[in-house]
Scaffold this motif. Structure first.
Motif, PDB file in Angstrom:
ATOM      1  N   ALA A 114     -36.065 -27.042 -19.041  1.00  0.00           N
ATOM      2  CA  ALA A 114     -36.049 -26.632 -17.636  1.00  0.00           C
ATOM      3  C   ALA A 114     -34.930 -25.631 -17.351  1.00  0.00           C
ATOM      4  O   ALA A 114     -35.046 -24.819 -16.434  1.00  0.00           O
ATOM      5  CB  ALA A 114     -35.908 -27.855 -16.735  1.00  0.00           C
TER       6      ALA A 114
ATOM      7  N   SER B 149     -41.298 -25.261 -14.241  1.00  0.00           N
ATOM      8  CA  SER B 149     -41.363 -26.722 -14.205  1.00  0.00           C
ATOM      9  C   SER B 149     -41.648 -27.255 -15.598  1.00  0.00           C
ATOM     10  O   SER B 149     -42.186 -26.557 -16.444  1.00  0.00           O
ATOM     11  CB  SER B 149     -42.455 -27.196 -13.237  1.00  0.00           C
ATOM     12  OG  SER B 149     -43.731 -26.862 -13.731  1.00  0.00           O
ATOM     13  N   VAL B 150     -41.258 -28.524 -15.810  1.00  0.00           N
ATOM     14  CA  VAL B 150     -41.494 -29.206 -17.078  1.00  0.00           C
ATOM     15  C   VAL B 150     -41.985 -30.607 -16.747  1.00  0.00           C
ATOM     16  O   VAL B 150     -41.414 -31.280 -15.892  1.00  0.00           O
ATOM     17  CB  VAL B 150     -40.204 -29.306 -17.925  1.00  0.00           C
ATOM     18  CG1 VAL B 150     -40.478 -30.006 -19.240  1.00  0.00           C
ATOM     19  CG2 VAL B 150     -39.590 -27.938 -18.165  1.00  0.00           C
ATOM     20  N   GLN B 151     -43.059 -31.044 -17.416  1.00  0.00           N
ATOM     21  CA  GLN B 151     -43.617 -32.371 -17.165  1.00  0.00           C
ATOM     22  C   GLN B 151     -44.004 -33.023 -18.476  1.00  0.00           C
ATOM     23  O   GLN B 151     -44.443 -32.353 -19.397  1.00  0.00           O
ATOM     24  CB  GLN B 151     -44.860 -32.271 -16.285  1.00  0.00           C
ATOM     25  CG  GLN B 151     -44.622 -31.659 -14.950  1.00  0.00           C
ATOM     26  CD  GLN B 151     -45.925 -31.414 -14.216  1.00  0.00           C
ATOM     27  OE1 GLN B 151     -46.998 -31.745 -14.682  1.00  0.00           O
ATOM     28  NE2 GLN B 151     -45.825 -30.816 -13.054  1.00  0.00           N
ATOM     29  N   TRP B 152     -43.859 -34.345 -18.530  1.00  0.00           N
ATOM     30  CA  TRP B 152     -44.333 -35.134 -19.676  1.00  0.00           C
ATOM     31  C   TRP B 152     -45.547 -35.913 -19.249  1.00  0.00           C
ATOM     32  O   TRP B 152     -45.576 -36.481 -18.162  1.00  0.00           O
ATOM     33  CB  TRP B 152     -43.272 -36.143 -20.123  1.00  0.00           C
ATOM     34  CG  TRP B 152     -42.222 -35.563 -20.990  1.00  0.00           C
ATOM     35  CD1 TRP B 152     -40.976 -35.173 -20.587  1.00  0.00           C
ATOM     36  CD2 TRP B 152     -42.283 -35.313 -22.388  1.00  0.00           C
ATOM     37  NE1 TRP B 152     -40.285 -34.686 -21.655  1.00  0.00           N
ATOM     38  CE2 TRP B 152     -41.058 -34.768 -22.772  1.00  0.00           C
ATOM     39  CE3 TRP B 152     -43.270 -35.489 -23.343  1.00  0.00           C
ATOM     40  CZ2 TRP B 152     -40.788 -34.399 -24.088  1.00  0.00           C
ATOM     41  CZ3 TRP B 152     -42.988 -35.128 -24.646  1.00  0.00           C
ATOM     42  CH2 TRP B 152     -41.762 -34.594 -25.004  1.00  0.00           C
TER      43      TRP B 152
ATOM     44  N   LEU C  72     -46.236 -32.546 -23.703  1.00  0.00           N
ATOM     45  CA  LEU C  72     -45.248 -31.851 -22.892  1.00  0.00           C
ATOM     46  C   LEU C  72     -45.918 -30.633 -22.290  1.00  0.00           C
ATOM     47  O   LEU C  72     -46.615 -29.898 -22.981  1.00  0.00           O
ATOM     48  CB  LEU C  72     -44.067 -31.418 -23.768  1.00  0.00           C
ATOM     49  CG  LEU C  72     -42.994 -30.583 -23.089  1.00  0.00           C
ATOM     50  CD1 LEU C  72     -42.247 -31.436 -22.074  1.00  0.00           C
ATOM     51  CD2 LEU C  72     -42.030 -30.036 -24.114  1.00  0.00           C
TER      52      LEU C  72
ATOM     53  N   ARG D 129     -36.846 -37.632 -24.763  1.00  0.00           N
ATOM     54  CA  ARG D 129     -37.823 -36.848 -24.009  1.00  0.00           C
ATOM     55  C   ARG D 129     -37.186 -36.276 -22.749  1.00  0.00           C
ATOM     56  O   ARG D 129     -37.385 -35.116 -22.420  1.00  0.00           O
ATOM     57  CB  ARG D 129     -39.040 -37.708 -23.641  1.00  0.00           C
ATOM     58  CG  ARG D 129     -39.945 -37.996 -24.807  1.00  0.00           C
ATOM     59  CD  ARG D 129     -41.290 -38.548 -24.352  1.00  0.00           C
ATOM     60  NE  ARG D 129     -41.214 -39.765 -23.587  1.00  0.00           N
ATOM     61  CZ  ARG D 129     -41.269 -40.986 -24.114  1.00  0.00           C
ATOM     62  NH1 ARG D 129     -41.400 -41.150 -25.410  1.00  0.00           N
ATOM     63  NH2 ARG D 129     -41.205 -42.050 -23.343  1.00  0.00           N
ATOM     64  N   GLU D 130     -36.425 -37.083 -22.041  1.00  0.00           N
ATOM     65  CA  GLU D 130     -35.783 -36.618 -20.811  1.00  0.00           C
ATOM     66  C   GLU D 130     -34.747 -35.537 -21.105  1.00  0.00           C
ATOM     67  O   GLU D 130     -34.613 -34.573 -20.350  1.00  0.00           O
ATOM     68  CB  GLU D 130     -35.158 -37.789 -20.049  1.00  0.00           C
ATOM     69  CG  GLU D 130     -36.183 -38.697 -19.412  1.00  0.00           C
ATOM     70  CD  GLU D 130     -37.125 -37.938 -18.485  1.00  0.00           C
ATOM     71  OE1 GLU D 130     -36.658 -37.159 -17.620  1.00  0.00           O
ATOM     72  OE2 GLU D 130     -38.354 -38.102 -18.629  1.00  0.00           O
TER      73      GLU D 130
ATOM     74  N   PHE E  29     -45.143 -27.236 -19.735  1.00  0.00           N
ATOM     75  CA  PHE E  29     -44.220 -26.508 -18.894  1.00  0.00           C
ATOM     76  C   PHE E  29     -44.846 -25.207 -18.434  1.00  0.00           C
ATOM     77  O   PHE E  29     -45.770 -24.692 -19.021  1.00  0.00           O
ATOM     78  CB  PHE E  29     -42.853 -26.293 -19.566  1.00  0.00           C
ATOM     79  CG  PHE E  29     -42.831 -25.342 -20.737  1.00  0.00           C
ATOM     80  CD1 PHE E  29     -42.591 -24.005 -20.548  1.00  0.00           C
ATOM     81  CD2 PHE E  29     -42.990 -25.825 -22.022  1.00  0.00           C
ATOM     82  CE1 PHE E  29     -42.536 -23.139 -21.632  1.00  0.00           C
ATOM     83  CE2 PHE E  29     -42.932 -24.975 -23.099  1.00  0.00           C
ATOM     84  CZ  PHE E  29     -42.699 -23.614 -22.901  1.00  0.00           C
TER      85      PHE E  29
ATOM     86  N   LYS F 178     -36.603 -32.359 -21.821  1.00  0.00           N
ATOM     87  CA  LYS F 178     -37.138 -31.839 -20.564  1.00  0.00           C
ATOM     88  C   LYS F 178     -36.062 -31.067 -19.805  1.00  0.00           C
ATOM     89  O   LYS F 178     -36.299 -29.966 -19.315  1.00  0.00           O
ATOM     90  CB  LYS F 178     -37.658 -32.995 -19.713  1.00  0.00           C
ATOM     91  CG  LYS F 178     -38.203 -32.593 -18.370  1.00  0.00           C
ATOM     92  CD  LYS F 178     -38.702 -33.814 -17.611  1.00  0.00           C
ATOM     93  CE  LYS F 178     -39.139 -33.470 -16.226  1.00  0.00           C
ATOM     94  NZ  LYS F 178     -39.646 -34.645 -15.505  1.00  0.00           N
ATOM     95  N   ARG F 179     -34.844 -31.612 -19.731  1.00  0.00           N
ATOM     96  CA  ARG F 179     -33.746 -30.945 -19.025  1.00  0.00           C
ATOM     97  C   ARG F 179     -33.354 -29.639 -19.720  1.00  0.00           C
ATOM     98  O   ARG F 179     -33.111 -28.629 -19.068  1.00  0.00           O
ATOM     99  CB  ARG F 179     -32.538 -31.868 -18.916  1.00  0.00           C
ATOM    100  CG  ARG F 179     -32.698 -32.982 -17.898  1.00  0.00           C
ATOM    101  CD  ARG F 179     -31.388 -33.699 -17.622  1.00  0.00           C
ATOM    102  NE  ARG F 179     -30.735 -34.187 -18.820  1.00  0.00           N
ATOM    103  CZ  ARG F 179     -30.942 -35.382 -19.376  1.00  0.00           C
ATOM    104  NH1 ARG F 179     -31.804 -36.210 -18.827  1.00  0.00           N
ATOM    105  NH2 ARG F 179     -30.294 -35.747 -20.456  1.00  0.00           N
TER     106      ARG F 179
END
Length: 79
Positions: A54, A61-64, A71, A46-47, A73, A50-51
């Motif tokens: 982004a 922005s990106v958020q979980w 997810l 997931r991380e 963004f 996200k990177r």
């Protein structure tokens, strides 16, 4: 190529399915908030995703949402 197309391409290459999607513009029409429900079991995957998202052009922005594996963004509208 649009942000949504690049995003779905990233998921396709990783064999990740989108379970649901919601895409809405902000009240000032300067950005679009895209929310996707996808299943990615491992936290490090997931991380990483996200990177990668982004780094895309126009992504702000990106958020979980870790409780629901959603997810979200936000990206700028390019006119």
């Amino acid at each position: 190529m649009g942000v949504l197309n690049r995003f779905t391409g990233l998921l396709t290459r990783r064999n990740i399915n989108i379970e649901s999607a919601s895409i809405n513009s902000t009240p000032d029409n300067k950005a679009v908030v895209a929310k996707f429900k996808i299943q990615v079991a491992k936290a490090h995957e997931r991380e990483h995703l996200k990177r990668v998202i982004a780094k895309q052009i126009d992504v702000l922005s990106v958020q979980w949402d870790d409780c629901k594996n959603d997810l979200e963004f936000e990206h700028a509208i390019v006119k």
